[in-house]
Motif scaffolding. Structure first.
Motif, PDB file in Angstrom:
ATOM      1  N   THR A  13       0.849  -1.190   0.000  1.00  0.00           N
ATOM      2  CA  THR A  13       0.000   0.000   0.000  1.00  0.00           C
ATOM      3  C   THR A  13       0.885   1.240   0.000  1.00  0.00           C
ATOM      4  OG1 THR A  13      -1.726  -1.184   1.205  1.00  0.00           O
ATOM      5  CG2 THR A  13      -1.840   1.230   1.215  1.00  0.00           C
ATOM      6  N   THR A  14       0.634   2.123  -0.960  1.00  0.00           N
ATOM      7  CA  THR A  14       1.405   3.357  -1.051  1.00  0.00           C
ATOM      8  C   THR A  14       0.876   4.362  -0.035  1.00  0.00           C
ATOM      9  OG1 THR A  14      -0.055   4.244  -2.743  1.00  0.00           O
ATOM     10  CG2 THR A  14       1.900   3.057  -3.508  1.00  0.00           C
ATOM     11  N   LYS A  15       1.579   5.463   0.091  1.00  0.00           N
ATOM     12  CA  LYS A  15       1.211   6.515   1.031  1.00  0.00           C
ATOM     13  C   LYS A  15      -0.177   7.087   0.715  1.00  0.00           C
ATOM     14  CE  LYS A  15       3.673  10.376   3.179  1.00  0.00           C
ATOM     15  NZ  LYS A  15       4.869  11.219   3.049  1.00  0.00           N
ATOM     16  N   ASP A  16      -0.585   7.070  -0.586  1.00  0.00           N
ATOM     17  CA  ASP A  16      -1.895   7.615  -0.962  1.00  0.00           C
ATOM     18  C   ASP A  16      -3.040   6.620  -0.772  1.00  0.00           C
ATOM     19  OD1 ASP A  16      -2.030   5.906  -3.187  1.00  0.00           O
ATOM     20  OD2 ASP A  16      -1.546   7.455  -4.630  1.00  0.00           O
ATOM     21  N   THR A  47      -7.959   7.382  -4.054  1.00  0.00           N
ATOM     22  CA  THR A  47      -6.666   7.623  -3.449  1.00  0.00           C
ATOM     23  C   THR A  47      -6.796   8.898  -2.608  1.00  0.00           C
ATOM     24  OG1 THR A  47      -5.903   8.949  -5.330  1.00  0.00           O
ATOM     25  CG2 THR A  47      -5.364   6.588  -5.366  1.00  0.00           C
ATOM     26  N   THR A  48      -5.899   9.091  -1.677  1.00  0.00           N
ATOM     27  CA  THR A  48      -5.835  10.344  -0.933  1.00  0.00           C
ATOM     28  C   THR A  48      -5.237  11.396  -1.861  1.00  0.00           C
ATOM     29  OG1 THR A  48      -5.506   9.143   1.138  1.00  0.00           O
ATOM     30  CG2 THR A  48      -4.865  11.463   1.117  1.00  0.00           C
ATOM     31  N   HIS A  50      -2.958  14.029  -3.287  1.00  0.00           N
ATOM     32  CA  HIS A  50      -1.527  14.148  -3.004  1.00  0.00           C
ATOM     33  C   HIS A  50      -0.808  14.753  -4.197  1.00  0.00           C
ATOM     34  CE1 HIS A  50      -1.915  10.394  -5.250  1.00  0.00           C
ATOM     35  NE2 HIS A  50      -0.631  10.508  -5.567  1.00  0.00           N
ATOM     36  N   HIS A  52       3.521  15.064  -5.921  1.00  0.00           N
ATOM     37  CA  HIS A  52       4.913  14.635  -5.879  1.00  0.00           C
ATOM     38  C   HIS A  52       5.778  15.827  -6.291  1.00  0.00           C
ATOM     39  CE1 HIS A  52       3.276  10.583  -5.716  1.00  0.00           C
ATOM     40  NE2 HIS A  52       2.547  10.890  -6.769  1.00  0.00           N
ATOM     41  N   HIS A 113       8.015   6.786  -1.370  1.00  0.00           N
ATOM     42  CA  HIS A 113       7.085   7.311  -0.362  1.00  0.00           C
ATOM     43  C   HIS A 113       7.457   8.743   0.034  1.00  0.00           C
ATOM     44  CE1 HIS A 113       4.681   3.794   0.325  1.00  0.00           C
ATOM     45  NE2 HIS A 113       5.654   3.062   0.831  1.00  0.00           N
ATOM     46  N   ASP A 114       8.763   9.024   0.132  1.00  0.00           N
ATOM     47  CA  ASP A 114       9.215  10.348   0.576  1.00  0.00           C
ATOM     48  C   ASP A 114       8.866  11.472  -0.399  1.00  0.00           C
ATOM     49  OD1 ASP A 114      10.271   9.106   2.776  1.00  0.00           O
ATOM     50  OD2 ASP A 114      12.357   9.210   2.102  1.00  0.00           O
ATOM     51  N   THR A 116       5.931  11.713  -1.855  1.00  0.00           N
ATOM     52  CA  THR A 116       4.472  11.775  -1.872  1.00  0.00           C
ATOM     53  C   THR A 116       4.020  12.642  -0.710  1.00  0.00           C
ATOM     54  OG1 THR A 116       4.321   9.564  -2.836  1.00  0.00           O
ATOM     55  CG2 THR A 116       2.340  10.428  -1.773  1.00  0.00           C
ATOM     56  N   LEU A 118       0.776  14.179   1.086  1.00  0.00           N
ATOM     57  CA  LEU A 118      -0.679  14.098   1.196  1.00  0.00           C
ATOM     58  C   LEU A 118      -1.270  15.468   1.434  1.00  0.00           C
ATOM     59  CD1 LEU A 118      -1.015  10.914   3.446  1.00  0.00           C
ATOM     60  CD2 LEU A 118      -0.994  11.063   0.940  1.00  0.00           C
TER      61      LEU A 118
END
Length: 124
Positions: A13-16, A47-48, A50, A52, A113-114, A116, A118
């Motif tokens: 699961t990704t950060k989003d 997705t949340t 977000h 990049h 992850h870093d 991304t 939110l």
């Protein structure tokens, strides 16, 4: 030669909040400057929102249908649609169909992850 079959790629699961199967990236291949993954979203989920700061993305819809938001723009998306997401643009995808939404995600540089950030929903 690096070949990864979708069925052999472990999900995470990704950060989003989307379920991802990373197909090719620096973590599992000789690829250094980009990544390719498949994302899955169950019906009725999103997705949340977000963005990049460094990464540009391309989404390619392979199964299902959804609604894509980039900034203030909203568009319905279906199988065969490709979506360009520039770095720094807040984005979110929602599954509006009755089957799992599946899409390929190409990231350059590779997904991290870093990279991304939110975005909190606006109160109103």
């Amino acid at each position: 030669m690096d070949i990864v079959n979708l069925n052999d790629a472990p999900p995470f699961t990704t950060k989003d909040g989307s379920e991802i199967r990373e197909l090719l990236a620096h973590r599992n291949s000789c690829i250094e400057k980009q990544s390719l993954a498949e994302a899955r979203l169950p019906p009725g989920t999103s997705t949340t929102a977000h963005y990049h700061p460094k990464t540009e993305e391309i989404y390619y819809i392979t199964h299902g249908q959804g609604r894509m938001q980039i900034g203030d723009e909203l568009k319905d998306v279906v199988v065969g649609d490709s979506i360009a997401i520039p770095p720094g643009q807040v984005h979110q995808i929602t599954n509006t169909g009755s089957e799992t939404l599946r899409l390929l995600c190409c990231c350059a540089p590779a997904y991290e992850h870093d990279d991304t950030i939110l975005v909190e929903p606006e109160e109103g």
